[in-house]
Design a protein around this motif. Sequence first.
Motif, PDB file in Angstrom:
ATOM      1  N   SER A   1       0.826  -1.204   0.000  1.00 50.28           N
ATOM      2  CA  SER A   1       0.000   0.000   0.000  1.00 50.28           C
ATOM      3  C   SER A   1       0.863   1.260   0.000  1.00 50.28           C
ATOM      4  CB  SER A   1      -0.924  -0.007   1.222  1.00 50.28           C
ATOM      5  OG  SER A   1      -1.734   1.150   1.252  1.00 50.28           O
TER       6      SER A   1
ATOM      7  N   GLY B   1     -16.614  -4.438   2.959  1.00 53.63           N
ATOM      8  CA  GLY B   1     -15.483  -5.063   3.628  1.00 53.63           C
ATOM      9  C   GLY B   1     -15.159  -4.473   4.969  1.00 53.63           C
TER      10      GLY B   1
ATOM     11  N   TYR C   1     -17.642   4.772   5.788  1.00 53.52           N
ATOM     12  CA  TYR C   1     -17.942   3.669   4.863  1.00 53.52           C
ATOM     13  C   TYR C   1     -19.367   3.770   4.328  1.00 53.52           C
ATOM     14  CZ  TYR C   1     -21.020   0.706   7.723  1.00 53.52           C
ATOM     15  OH  TYR C   1     -22.085   0.209   8.408  1.00 53.52           O
TER      16      TYR C   1
ATOM     17  N   LEU D   1     -14.477  -3.478  -3.717  1.00 51.02           N
ATOM     18  CA  LEU D   1     -14.344  -3.797  -2.296  1.00 51.02           C
ATOM     19  C   LEU D   1     -14.152  -2.513  -1.503  1.00 51.02           C
ATOM     20  CD1 LEU D   1     -14.036  -5.840   0.012  1.00 51.02           C
ATOM     21  CD2 LEU D   1     -11.605  -6.000  -0.563  1.00 51.02           C
ATOM     22  N   VAL D   2     -15.079  -2.250  -0.579  1.00 52.30           N
ATOM     23  CA  VAL D   2     -14.977  -1.104   0.322  1.00 52.30           C
ATOM     24  C   VAL D   2     -14.383  -1.617   1.623  1.00 52.30           C
ATOM     25  CG1 VAL D   2     -16.244   0.702   1.535  1.00 52.30           C
ATOM     26  CG2 VAL D   2     -16.941   0.018  -0.765  1.00 52.30           C
ATOM     27  N   ALA D   3     -13.106  -1.359   1.836  1.00 53.36           N
ATOM     28  CA  ALA D   3     -12.399  -1.863   3.013  1.00 53.36           C
ATOM     29  C   ALA D   3     -11.333  -0.849   3.399  1.00 53.36           C
ATOM     30  CB  ALA D   3     -11.789  -3.232   2.731  1.00 53.36           C
ATOM     31  N   CYS D   4     -10.554  -1.205   4.410  1.00 52.49           N
ATOM     32  CA  CYS D   4      -9.484  -0.318   4.836  1.00 52.49           C
ATOM     33  C   CYS D   4      -8.396  -0.279   3.760  1.00 52.49           C
ATOM     34  CB  CYS D   4      -8.904  -0.784   6.175  1.00 52.49           C
ATOM     35  SG  CYS D   4      -8.005  -2.358   6.080  1.00 52.49           S
TER      36      CYS D   4
ATOM     37  N   ASN E   1      -6.611  -3.811   3.272  1.00 49.36           N
ATOM     38  CA  ASN E   1      -7.395  -4.937   2.767  1.00 49.36           C
ATOM     39  C   ASN E   1      -8.037  -4.669   1.414  1.00 49.36           C
ATOM     40  OD1 ASN E   1      -6.875  -6.634   4.940  1.00 49.36           O
ATOM     41  ND2 ASN E   1      -8.566  -5.824   6.137  1.00 49.36           N
ATOM     42  N   SER E   2      -8.086  -3.408   0.977  1.00 50.40           N
ATOM     43  CA  SER E   2      -8.738  -3.125  -0.305  1.00 50.40           C
ATOM     44  C   SER E   2      -7.909  -3.611  -1.490  1.00 50.40           C
ATOM     45  CB  SER E   2      -9.002  -1.621  -0.435  1.00 50.40           C
ATOM     46  OG  SER E   2      -7.785  -0.891  -0.397  1.00 50.40           O
TER      47      SER E   2
ATOM     48  N   THR F   1     -10.801  -1.445  -6.410  1.00 51.05           N
ATOM     49  CA  THR F   1     -10.954  -0.538  -5.275  1.00 51.05           C
ATOM     50  C   THR F   1     -11.920   0.586  -5.661  1.00 51.05           C
ATOM     51  OG1 THR F   1      -9.110   0.870  -5.961  1.00 51.05           O
ATOM     52  CG2 THR F   1      -8.593  -1.062  -4.600  1.00 51.05           C
TER      53      THR F   1
ATOM     54  N   THR G   1      -5.539   4.611  -1.971  1.00 52.15           N
ATOM     55  CA  THR G   1      -6.067   3.389  -1.360  1.00 52.15           C
ATOM     56  C   THR G   1      -7.070   3.677  -0.252  1.00 52.15           C
ATOM     57  OG1 THR G   1      -4.156   3.335   0.134  1.00 52.15           O
ATOM     58  CG2 THR G   1      -4.008   2.039  -1.896  1.00 52.15           C
TER      59      THR G   1
ATOM     60  N   PHE H   1     -10.468   5.117   0.773  1.00 54.69           N
ATOM     61  CA  PHE H   1     -11.689   5.537   0.079  1.00 54.69           C
ATOM     62  C   PHE H   1     -12.224   6.865   0.589  1.00 54.69           C
ATOM     63  CE2 PHE H   1     -13.200   2.626   3.493  1.00 54.69           C
ATOM     64  CZ  PHE H   1     -14.023   3.499   4.200  1.00 54.69           C
TER      65      PHE H   1
END
Length: 430
Positions: A177, A229, A236, A278-281, A284-285, A298, A318, A320
Amino acid sequence: QVALQFPDELLADAAAVAARMEAATAAEMYVLGDTTYGSCCVDEVAAEHVGAEAVLHYGPACLSPCRKLPVLHIFGQQPLDVGRCAEAFRELYPDRQSRVVVLSDVVYAHAMGELEQQLCPEYPNIVFSRVVCGDPPGPAPPREVWRFGRQFPVEAPGGLQDCAMFYVGAEGLALTSFMLTWNCCPFSSFDPATGCGRRETLNVNRALMRRLYLVERARDARVVGILVGTLGVVGYLAVLQHLRELLQQAGKRSYTLAVGKPNPAKLANFLEVDIFVLVACAQNSLLDSSDFYRPIVTPYELELACNPAREWTGNYLTDFRDLLPGACAHVELPPAVPAAEAVPDISLITGEMRAAHLCDPLAPQLPPSTTLACRDQTRALAEISPAASFLESRSWRGLEQQLGQTPVSKAVQGRRGIAIAYEDEGRKQP
């Protein structure tokens, strides 16, 4: 009531830690054994199920800010040979005037002060990042970077472009990342487990080319699955709504899916979906979707595909939250263009023409769930559903009712028990 969240490798110590915490504080402790999503994120949902008022998060963390509950991070202290790390740094940067920013995994943050004491007298332009939890109280100063739970000043005249990055930690999602986000900086790393330093040979350009290929796949997609996610990172819900509106104006159908930790078996059940977002941190995205039936992108890559006003500038995002209104990288959608005036666009993958303009959103007086549209000049109405269209194209469509074709029979008693061992198994059927 306090929730204790442990990663899988530390669960063996959870009971002993909870017992000692209860004896010392007289508070009621709950152990969160199986996190809903990645172990680096705080599982606020599981904590709220037990009515917890705070969360203690143990182990590595992505340091994404939480929405509701106060969080205390206990990173742990992995051993680090500071002398060997300093020696590896000198070998990688023989020029004592080098401008280097030192980053570290959170489990080695405890040793950065000692490393700083050894290197600062020799390297006047070295900068050590600090681990911080949460967002800055206000706008960050112009010469200061505050990202991924790290804060450091940038004193180089040309900004980060004039700096190199030195990472202390093992190869993993955090390093990937960092390298994609600060892709203009050369990276080196020191792995405390092996005691070796190296210049990172990850081909960032090749990785970005792979991500841009996924952007092209997202432009071709007609049906997009939004994978939830995270349920604890701030913003989020706002980014989910932002993606739904973006896909609606881009003329794509979207489905919101909450499937926990995504894996190929789970997502293979949604064959009508062309691509997932994928909506994640931030860590993890960046999911490697090479083993999945459909690619996973992403939120930033989906914006590149659907927002004509956003162009690729070389800066990869990275987080969001940077896409939301009021954020540093938010780009407003351009006005909708009639289909007759739209510039044709050709897919670089299939070679077919596709719609690349934004459509007018549905009129507010129409129900948001309406799917009726004119099918031909005779004003016949048809229900438009990508899932139904996909089902029509399949040779096997599940169990068929066959109304009026099957003779009527009386109900009979079936088998009893569970599938692995029915009660009448082992006996011959009459």
